[in-house]
Design an enzyme around this catalytic site. Structure first.
Site, PDB file in Angstrom:
ATOM      1  N   ILE A 100     -14.766  -5.939  15.232  1.00 40.58           N
ATOM      2  CA  ILE A 100     -14.001  -5.089  15.685  1.00 40.58           C
ATOM      3  C   ILE A 100     -13.554  -5.024  17.234  1.00 40.58           C
ATOM      4  CG2 ILE A 100     -13.682  -2.197  16.150  1.00 40.58           C
ATOM      5  CD1 ILE A 100     -13.878  -3.051  13.183  1.00 40.58           C
ATOM      6  N   THR A 101     -14.523  -5.506  17.940  1.00 43.31           N
ATOM      7  CA  THR A 101     -14.338  -5.746  19.245  1.00 43.31           C
ATOM      8  C   THR A 101     -13.181  -6.494  19.808  1.00 43.31           C
ATOM      9  OG1 THR A 101     -16.828  -6.235  19.201  1.00 43.31           O
ATOM     10  CG2 THR A 101     -15.861  -6.640  21.469  1.00 43.31           C
ATOM     11  N   GLU A 213       4.020  -8.554  13.897  1.00 38.86           N
ATOM     12  CA  GLU A 213       4.487  -8.432  15.194  1.00 38.86           C
ATOM     13  C   GLU A 213       4.821  -9.573  16.005  1.00 38.86           C
ATOM     14  OE1 GLU A 213       0.983  -6.097  16.276  1.00 38.86           O
ATOM     15  OE2 GLU A 213       0.256  -7.738  17.546  1.00 38.86           O
ATOM     16  N   HIS A 250      -1.274  -6.098  22.493  1.00 39.37           N
ATOM     17  CA  HIS A 250      -2.294  -6.790  21.886  1.00 39.37           C
ATOM     18  C   HIS A 250      -2.152  -8.255  22.527  1.00 39.37           C
ATOM     19  CE1 HIS A 250      -1.939  -4.797  17.691  1.00 39.37           C
ATOM     20  NE2 HIS A 250      -3.002  -4.530  18.238  1.00 39.37           N
TER      21      HIS A 250
END
Lengths: 291, 362
Positions: A100-101, A213, A250
């Protein structure tokens, strides 16, 4: 469903931190509601012997494995130590590792993913929300109330945008087999290709939604895999209005050297015969046509 | 973060890569002195972070006689919109041959990739078209501490042996400096040996702290302020301010604005679990851009509490209209708070975007 089911015994690394403890509770609430195994052990170095929401905590993954033989791990460890945790889980033989980090240095990710793959482990993420198979298993942080079981697989580089799409699918009466958030970093473990290969062998999944994306070309490779495996696919690519050379939230969402922009991805997908939705709200009707 | 040429060269040099003799100057009056120290004719190179710097007039030749005058001309220039504050005065090299070597990350193979070409400068693409065998690439397993000999021999076959230690050293730079890109173009052969005539080095933003870099210079003032709050923020050219949670959802909101013929003023991702304080700072930051006429807030999440978000929006108290789409925990409370304070809350992101585009064009 792919990667996990009701029987998957889950380990949480970084179990005693805020996020770790919070999501152990949510994952186990979900497991109880579907009759699943859920989180059976946690690891935080130096906190062995404690428990979090009734889940025993160990100092090392090896100790946790010796007692519980888990099959999947969810990692909430801070960025500086998360890559080491991925390797620790792989070294102990855990098959599915969900990281998840966010903000792990990319060189650490490359090394950890290469090592994990050499051990035969699949790494999902990092910088991802994990996955959820409705009625089976919540392996990560996705908000389960939005989900409904059904025939559509979803693979996404995003978190909240995925929830938006899942919400629209559920409202339209279209359920999901497994929803996988593969992560927003430039280097990730399991890619669209890996997920599509698994979905093609899954009896529940009839069609797949790919949410991509800007940055890189993983969406194109995923679509090629879906075509060669005869798996019906609809795509949506975020970032048609994103400027060049700017990181859009991101770490991996950046148009570099004129490559990886949304318009050319959409063009290439359409040239391959893939349906591309112009807006997330079009996805339910487009995927319904393929079911 | 991108390093400037002289910074990258300094790093390369500490790893044993030969670089030309050079002196960095910050005013034109230092040029002739620097030129005399280096000896012979020199190249004056503007230290600005733009591609195609040479073609844009950022690189000029000089001798000790005209160095001050040429430097004055260079310091007065703007290179693709950027002012010239630093100039690297560098020895002019007797170039016999040029090569290209670049190390980057290949997302598809999840590993570093080394690209080597038997041509440097701006002619690489041409060379790739004419002589495909002159451009070679090789992936290096991230588990190897350095480039194995067989890869070095494959890349440089038929070329000067001095190139091998340069590629080896560049790979050490790439790994130890947490680089996304380490590049020498051109790598030149002179009678005195091979040298890095130019240098590019981009450091992973996620590794700046452990590389001892405290401030990311690539950011504008407002972007740096956003970073201090933990927001991802990018300035754009339009008049509709955008706040979302999650990179994908926020990008998708921008796209929807474009789809409805509007223009976004920014991208702002507040991140997960935003409380009222974070939302207030986000709204104020976006509103501080004078180009912003209206703000659209699009938040969706399991752990984001809508009442907290509503309090943050109201506390920000900005003059521009704020149009809100909220979904998640405590949605009804959030709606009641916002409507009580005279804000518009809409049910879908599409509705919110359409309302914002209409407001911005009125």
């Amino acid at each position: 469903m792919i990667y996990c089911d009701k029987h998957t015994r889950i380990l949480v690394q970084g179990a005693t931190g805020n996020q770790g403890a919070f999501h152990i509770d949510l994952m186990n609430q979900y497991a109880r509601s579907v009759g699943g195994a859920g989180v059976v052990a946690g690891v935080t170095p130096g906190k062995g012997g404690q428990d979090v929401h009734g889940v025993p905590v160990y100092d090392t993954v090896r100790e946790a494995q010796a007692a519980h033989d888990t099959e999947a791990s969810v990692i909430f460890v801070p960025a500086g130590a998360a890559a080491d945790s991925i390797m620790e889980a792989a070294d102990a033989g855990i098959e599915t590792i969900v990281a998840i980090t966010e903000h792990i240095p990319v060189h650490d990710v490359m090394r950890a993913v290469a090592y994990a793959r050499s051990c035969g482990s699949a790494v999902i993420g990092p910088n991802c929300p994990g996955l959820l198979s409705p009625g089976e298993c919540r392996l990560g942080i996705m908000p389960s109330p939005l989900f409904q079981r059904g025939p559509v697989g979803v693979i996404s580089r995003s978190g909240t945008l995925t929830y938006e799409v899942v919400d629209e699918l559920t409202r339209a009466g279209i359920g999901q087999s497994t929803v996988v958030g593969i992560g927003g970093d430039p280097v990730i473990g399991e890619t669209f290709v890996d997920c599509i290969e698994r979905f093609s062998e899954d009896s529940l999944t009839k069609a797949v939604i790919l949410i991509g994306e800007v940055g890189g070309a993983l969406e194109i490779e995923g679509a090629e895999a879906a075509l060669s495996l005869d798996l019906p696919l609809v795509a949506y690519i975020a970032g048609i209005s994103a400027p060049k050379e700017k990181r859009m939230g991101h770490a991996g969402a950046i148009i570099e050297g004129g490559e990886g922009d949304a318009a050319s991805k959409i063009q290439r997908l359409e040239a391959m015969g893939i349906t591309v939705a112009a807006r997330p709200s079009e996805l339910p009707s487009k995927i319904r046509e393929l079911l | 973060m991108k390093l400037l040429e002289y910074e990258a060269k300094k790093v390369f040099s500490t790893f044993g890569i030969p670089i030309p003799a050079s002196i960095l100057i910050t005013s034109a009056t230092e040029a002739s002195g620097a030129c005399q120290k280096i000896g012979g004719s020199v190249v004056l190179k503007a230290q600005v972070d733009v591609g195609g710097r040479g073609k844009a007039g950022g690189i000029l030749m000089a001798t000790a006689d005209d160095a001050d005058a040429v430097a004055t001309e260079l310091f007065q220039k703007e290179i693709k919109g950027l002012p010239v504050k630093e100039v690297l005065v560098e020895e002019r090299l007797p170039i016999q041959k040029e090569y290209f070597v670049s190390i980057a990350i290949d997302r598809s193979t999840r590993s570093p990739v080394i690209l080597f070409a038997e041509a440097g400068g701006v002619e690489i693409e041409e060379t790739a078209g004419e002589r495909p065998d002159a451009v070679r690439s090789a992936h290096v397993s991230p588990l190897f501490p350095e480039v194995p000999g067989f890869i070095l021999r494959y890349l440089t076959r038929g070329c000067e042996k001095e190139i091998i230690p340069v590629i080896s050293a560049l790979y050490r730079v790439f790994r130890e400096k947490d680089a996304l890109l380490a590049e020498i173009n051109p790598l030149v052969v002179t009678p005195a040996g091979v040298l890095a005539a130019d240098a590019k080095l981009i450091i992973d933003d996620n590794a700046l702290a452990r590389q001892g870099i405290t401030a990311n210079r690539d950011l504008t003032e407002r972007e740096a302020e956003a970073e201090a709050h933990g927001f991802s923020y990018v300035e754009l050219d339009g008049s509709i301010g955008v706040i979302g949670n999650g990179a994908g959802l926020t990008m998708s909101t921008l796209d929807l604005i474009a789809h409805h013929n509007g223009a976004a003023a920014n991208f702002l991702d507040v991140g997960g679990g935003a409380d009222s304080d974070r939302v207030m700072h986000a709204v104020r930051l976006v509103a501080s851009d004078p180009a912003v006429k209206v703000i659209v807030v699009n938040l969706l999440g399991g752990i984001t509490r809508c009442d907290e978000v509503a309090r943050g929006i109201i506390a920000a108290g900005v003059s521009q209209q704020v149009i809100v789409r909220l979904a998640g925990t405590n949605e009804a409370e959030g709606r009641a708070l916002l409507e009580g304070a005279g804000y518009r809350m809409l049910d879908t992101m599409e509705d919110a975007v359409v309302a914002a585009v209409l407001e911005a064009s009125s």
